[in-house]
Design an enzyme around this catalytic site. Structure first.
Site, PDB file in Angstrom:
ATOM      1  N   LYS A 106       0.880  -1.168   0.000  1.00  0.00           N
ATOM      2  CA  LYS A 106       0.000   0.000   0.000  1.00  0.00           C
ATOM      3  C   LYS A 106       0.914   1.213   0.000  1.00  0.00           C
ATOM      4  CE  LYS A 106      -3.720   2.130  -0.005  1.00  0.00           C
ATOM      5  NZ  LYS A 106      -5.052   1.793  -0.531  1.00  0.00           N
ATOM      6  N   SER A 108      -1.306  -0.993  -4.278  1.00  0.00           N
ATOM      7  CA  SER A 108      -2.399  -0.029  -4.469  1.00  0.00           C
ATOM      8  C   SER A 108      -2.048   1.254  -3.735  1.00  0.00           C
ATOM      9  CB  SER A 108      -3.748  -0.609  -4.053  1.00  0.00           C
ATOM     10  OG  SER A 108      -3.795  -0.894  -2.702  1.00  0.00           O
TER      11      SER A 108
END
Lengths: 368, 368, 368, 368
Positions: C160, C230
Site C-alpha cells: 500500500k 495499491s
C-alpha cells in the site's frame, strides 16, 4: 448569549484539523461548540461515505478537547454533514459556537441557534406522517432552545435525516411492516420531504390538515421556504438545527432568508443580500464579501425538465445524478454574485421551496 | 451582406427538426446557412458520441433542402459540435446564415462571419507546431472570407479540432512516428491548446517566436482571449469559424467579447454586456435578455486546484471529469446574470484565457 | 507459528463490527492480528475516501481490544485498504492473525506472513528509484519477519503506497524540487509501478541494472508476477505485507500464485487452483469452495485497447475509469470459476504482470 | 432457407463499415439481411444515444446497397441496438442474413429467424397489459415467419421496446391519461418487463391468467427463460426477433439456450455449451471457440442486494448504474469460459429469468 460562526476548510473528509485550530487559536472554546455543518466532497447520494467519515473524524478530533469519548461527541454537538461539492463548491465546515455575553447596546435582534433531535425513526416511519410529526416536535424544541418566540424570526431549519437501506427495509419486512418505498435512493427524497413538511408544520407554513402520507413526495405545492433537509446513511434519527434572530441574543451576527423561484433566480438572492444591507452592482467586492459568514441554500432539478421553458438534461443523465447537476448550477449562480465558492449548497429540495427552486439564507456580520 | 443568427433547441442529439423548421418557416433559406454550432448533451470527453450523432443528423436533415448528399453537407456548412450541458445548460444549435442585403444606413460595423478549414492533420501533427501553423493559416483565411481587415474586429474564433484515438496513434507508430502523447484524453487538451495558439498567432496575441512544441500544454502564460477550441473524434481536420464586426456587413447584430479571469469572474461578463449597451442591476430582465442571440464561453478548472484561494475538487474527482464540473459552474455564473440557460459553454480552455478562466463573447441585437 | 486467515464482510466502510466479532467469538485474540486487508466500495481512484474511512473505523474499533489509542493501531497492525468493488465484488476484510503453535506433524510448508514499512516517502521520491529501493528493502525485511529464506517461497507481496496530492506537489515545488508528475491520478500509477518494481528487485525478478526513473511507468516489459500495489491518499509511507509458505510455520493453510496473461486468462487461474489440489470441471462446488480462504488478484485494462485482438472501451470511457471496468471484468472471470464474489481484486497493475493481465494468488486450507 | 450469422466489430457507434465490408466481400447480399443486433458502447440507460446513432449510421450505410432511402431501412431490416459494453465487452454487430438454399442432407433442425413489430405503442400502454398483448401477438407473427411450429424450438426472443420520455409523459397527460410511471429510468424497466411477459405469454411460459398491470415490474416470479428485452429512446413501437431451430431451414448453424440462476451461474452456461457438443475443461480452446457465432445473455443486479448471500454494491452505487455493473460482471463470467469478449450481454432482465440471473443463448456451427 452570542452565536459565533466560523467557516473553515477541510482538506478531505477525514480532516478536522481546521476545527481544532479554531480551539488552539483561542477563537472558540470546545464547550461552546453547539453545531457543526459540513459540506463534504462525496456524491451526496446513497453511497456517499464522506458524510460518515467526516462525522467520525470530527468526533475523534473533538473527544479530547471536550473530555469525552468520540462516541459521545454527536450527542453533545449537532453534526450535520451534507455531501456534494460539484462545480466550484468548496468542502468546508461551518462551526456554530455559543458564548455567554452581556447583552450589548446593539438593541436589535441577533443570530440565535437551537438544536434538537427526534427519537430514532423506525424504517416504516420514514417518508410518512410519523416522521413529519416527530420532526415538527423537534423543530419546536429547537426554537425554544434558541429562545425564538415568534416563528417569523426563524430563518433556517437544517434537518439531517436518515434514509432506508436494503438492510433496514428487510428488517421492517421481517416484522411484517411495509416501508414507504423499496428503493434506497427514493427513500432519501421521501425522508427529506417529510422532514421539510415537519418544519413547515412547526412554522405554520402549511395548513395542518394538508400533509398526509400520500402528499409526501407528491404534493409539491406544499413547501417550506426555510427548511433544508439532507438525508444520510450515518444516522437513524433526525438532527434539527434552527437558526434565526432573537432579542435574547447579542452580537453582530444576523441572518436573513429568501426563496429562489427557480435555479437561476438571482433576483431573490440579491433580495436576501439587500435585507442584510449589501449594495449590489454585479459581484460583491472583497470588503463586502468579508461580512458574509455563511451561505445556505437548497438546489434541485425542476421536475418539469425545463428552466424557464428551456430543457435541462438533469433527469435524463444516467451518468451524473440530477442533484449533482443542480448543486453545481446553483453554486455557480451564487458564486457569481457573492464572489466565493465555500457555499453550503445542498441537494434534494423536496417540499423545500417551489419546484426547481429552494430556500436560501445568508448569515452576515451587521453593517455598522 | 448580413449575418443572421438563430438559436434553436434540440430534443436529443439526433433531432435537427428545429433547424428544418427555420427553413420551413421562411426564416432562413437553406443556401444561406454557413455554420452551425451545437451544444450537445454528451460528456464532452473522449467517448462523447453525441457530437458525431448530431453532425450526422444535421447532415441528413440538410441534404434534401440543399440538394446535395448528406456526405457533402459538412463541406458546405461548417458544423461545430461541442459536448457537455452540465448543470442547467440546455442543448441547442446556433445557426449562422448569411444573406445579401443592401448596406443600410446603420453606419457602424455589423456582425461578420467567415469559415475555413485546415487540411487533414496527421496524428503526429496534433498538439504540435504544425497544427498551430495550419490553424493560424485557416484563421487568416476565415478572416478574409469574413471581410475583417483589422484583427481587433475579431471577437471569437471557434475551432473544432481532431483528437488522437488509440487507432490513430497506432497508425502513426506503424510509420515509425511518435505522437505528442499516448493518452487519448490528454490529446484532446493538446489539440485544443495548439488550436488556440494558432488563433493567437494569427491575431497577433502572442509573440510569433514564443510558441514551440514544448510550450503547447505547458506554458499557459501564452493564451488567446478570443479563441475557443473543442476537440472531437468525428473529424480529422480542423474547422474554423471567425466571428467579428465589419463595416462591410450590415444588419442589427453585433458581437463583443471579454475574458473571465477565473470561473466566477462575473464582473468581466458584465463588462461584455455593457459594451453591448445592456444595463446591469442583477439579472437582465426579459426584454433585455431577448436582445441576446448567443453567448459563447470557455470553462476550465484552474490548475491551481483553487478558486480565489479556496479549494475546488474538480481535478480530484474520478467520477466526474474536471471539464464537466467547470462547464456546470460557468454555466451557473452566466445564467444568473443573463437569465437563460441555452448558453454555449464549452470546456477545456488550454491557452484560451488565463488559468481557470476563459474568453466570453455575446452576440446581440443592437439597442436602438 | 501459525497464520490464521478470516474473511469477513463489512456493511459499509465505517463498519468494523465483523472484525470485532471474530474477537468476541474467540476466533482470534486481538494481539494476534498482524495485518488486515480490506476491499472497500469506493471508486478506487483519487477521491476514494472509503479507504481512509475504513482505516479510521478499524483503528477506532481495535483500540480498546488492543489497549492502545486509535492513532497507535496502524503501527501495530498493517492495514491495507484497496478501493473498488465493481461488478459483483463484495466489500470485505481479510484478517491475518499469527498464533504460537507447536509445529505439527504436517511436515510441509505452511502459510507464512511478514509485514514491514518504508519510511515516509518524500513527494519527489514517489514514482522514482528511491521509492523502488526503499520498497525493496522493506520487502526483504518483511520476508525476514516471515521467516521465508527462499525467495521462491514468496507468493504475494502486497504494497500500500502513497500518492501525490496537489498539496504535496506544491510542498515539493516550494522546496524547489520537481515531482515525477503534476497529475494526481497519474501519480497513483507511478507509485504503484515503483512499488511493484521494488518487490521485483527484492525477489530477483528483474535485472537490478534495469529499472531506472525512466523505466517506471514506461518499460512495462519489467514486471513482478507476485507484486500487488495499491495507492491511497491516506498514508505517506508504504506498508508491505509478504505472504508465502515456510517450513518454520505450521497449520493447514497454504498459498499458491500464478499470472493471468490477460484479463480473461481463466486457464492460469485454474492452474493456481490445481496447485492447491482443486479439481476443476467448471465451477468449484460448495465443499471445494469452502477450502478457499482468500483470493488476491490484480486487474488492469490492456494498454493495447484490445483483449485478444478485440477492442475494449475501458480507456476511452470518460464516465467510468479504466481500473473500475477492469476490476469488474476480472471479478467476473474469477467468480465464475470460484463461485464466490468476496474476492480481493485490486486495480492498477503497472509492472505487476504483463500488459492487461496480472498476478493472482489463492490461500486455501490444505486438502487432507 | 439458411440463416447466416456474421459478428463484426464497430470502431464507434457511427461506424457501419464492417457491415458494408461483408457485402463488398460477397459474404452476404444486401437483400439477404433480415436483422442486425448491435452492442454499442453507451451507458445503456436513458441518455444512451449510441443506440440511435448506430441505427442512423446503419440505415445510412445500407440505403444505397438496398436501393432505398435511409428512412426506409428500419422497416426492411430489424435493427436492435443494446447499449453498454462495460468491463471487457466489445462493441459489435450481429448480422443475420437469410438465403435460399436447397435443403441439404443435414436432416436435423437448423437455425431459423423471424422478425415482426408491434404497432406504435401509446405512452399509456407502455409497461401495461396492452404492451404485453401486442408484444405476444408480434412474437407469434415472428414465429410464423420463422417457420417454427413448436414453441419448444424457440430459443431466443429479442425485443427492442420504447421508453417514456418526459415529453411523451407530458403528451399523455395533456390527453388526460396517466402513464405507468412518471420516471423515465423506471419506464425502461417497465417496458422491458412488459415485453418479456409478452414473450412468455406467446410461448406459454406463464399462465395466461397471471400477468396483469400490477404484476408488471412487481411479480418477478413470472418470467421467461428465453426473452431478452431492451428499451431505447430511438423507437416508438417494439421490434421482435425470434431465433430458434427448424427443420424447414438448412445450414450448419444451430442455437441452444439456458437460464443463469444468478450472475455467476457458470454451470448453466456450460450446460448450454454442452447442448451444442462443446467439451468444457476450463476455457474453450481457439478451435472450439471459433465454432461460436454469437452469445446472447441478459444481466441484472439481484434485487436482494446479494449474490449467494454475499452483499454486492450495485444498487447503492449512485455513480454507476446497477445495470452497468451487472453487464460487466456477467461479461466476465462468460468471457472466462468462452475466451472471447464480443458477447451480446444486455442489461435489465425484469421478468427475463430469475432475480439476479437471466437467459443465455449460444449460436454455433454444428460440430461435424
Amino acid at each position: 448569549m452570542e452565536c459565533v460562526v466560523h467557516r473553515v476548510p477541510m482538506r478531505d473528509p477525514g480532516d478536522a484539523s481546521a476545527v481544532l485550530r479554531l480551539i488552539d487559536d483561542g477563537l472558540i472554546a470546545p464547550h461552546e461548540i453547539v453545531a457543526i455543518l459540513g459540506k463534504t466532497e462525496g456524491n451526496g447520494c446513497v453511497n456517499d461515505f464522506t458524510r460518515g467519515y467526516a462525522t467520525m473524524a470530527l468526533s475523534a478530533a473533538l473527544a479530547k478537547p471536550l473530555g469525552i469519548t468520540a462516541e459521545e461527541v454527536p450527542s453533545r454537538v449537532a453534526i450535520v454533514m451534507s455531501g456534494g461539492t460539484e462545480g466550484g463548491l468548496s468542502p468546508h465546515f461551518l462551526v456554530f459556537a455559543v458564548r455567554d455575553r452581556a447583552a450589548g447596546p446593539s438593541g436589535g435582534k441577533s443570530l440565535a441557534i437551537g438544536a434538537a433531535s427526534t427519537p430514532v425513526l423506525l424504517p416504516e416511519q420514514i417518508g410518512r406522517m410519523p416522521q413529519v410529526e416527530l420532526t415538527a416536535a423537534a423543530v419546536c424544541e429547537a426554537m425554544k432552545r434558541a429562545a425564538i418566540v415568534d416563528g417569523a424570526d426563524v430563518h433556517w431549519v437544517q434537518v439531517k435525516c436518515p434514509l432506508l437501506t436494503s438492510e433496514r427495509m428487510a428488517e421492517a419486512a421481517s416484522r411484517g411492516t411495509a416501508t414507504a418505498t423499496d428503493n434506497t435512493y427514493a427513500s432519501m427524497a421521501l425522508s427529506r420531504g417529510a422532514s421539510a413538511l415537519g418544519a413547515a408544520l412547526a412554522l405554520g407554513e402549511v395548513d395542518p390538515a394538508m400533509p398526509d402520507d400520500r402528499a409526501i413526495g407528491h404534493e409539491f405545492g406544499l413547501w417550506s421556504p426555510r427548511a433544508s433537509a439532507s438525508a444520510g446513511v450515518e444516522l437513524l434519527h433526525s438532527e434539527i438545527i434552527v437558526l434565526g434572530n432573537s432579542a435574547a441574543w447579542s452580537g453582530d451576527n444576523v441572518i436573513a432568508h429568501g426563496v429562489m423561484r427557480d435555479a437561476i433566480d438571482l433576483p431573490s438572492v440579491i433580495g436576501v443580500l439587500r435585507k442584510l444591507d449589501f449594495k449590489i452592482a454585479g459581484q460583491l467586492d472583497k470588503a463586502a464579501a468579508s461580512r458574509i459568514l455563511a451561505v445556505l441554500a437548497k438546489a434541485e432539478a425542476s421536475r418539469s425538465g425545463a428552466i424557464r421553458g428551456v430543457r435541462h438534461v438533469m433527469w435524463d443523465d444516467s451518468d451524473i445524478q440530477a442533484s449533482r447537476h443542480a448543486r453545481a448550477l446553483v453554486g455557480g449562480v451564487l458564486a457569481g454574485v457573492i464572489g466565493r465558492t465555500d457555499l453550503f449548497v445542498s441537494g434534494g429540495a423536496e417540499h423545500q421551496g417551489p419546484d426547481g427552486g429552494g430556500p436560501i439564507a445568508v448569515i452576515a456580520r451587521r453593517l455598522r
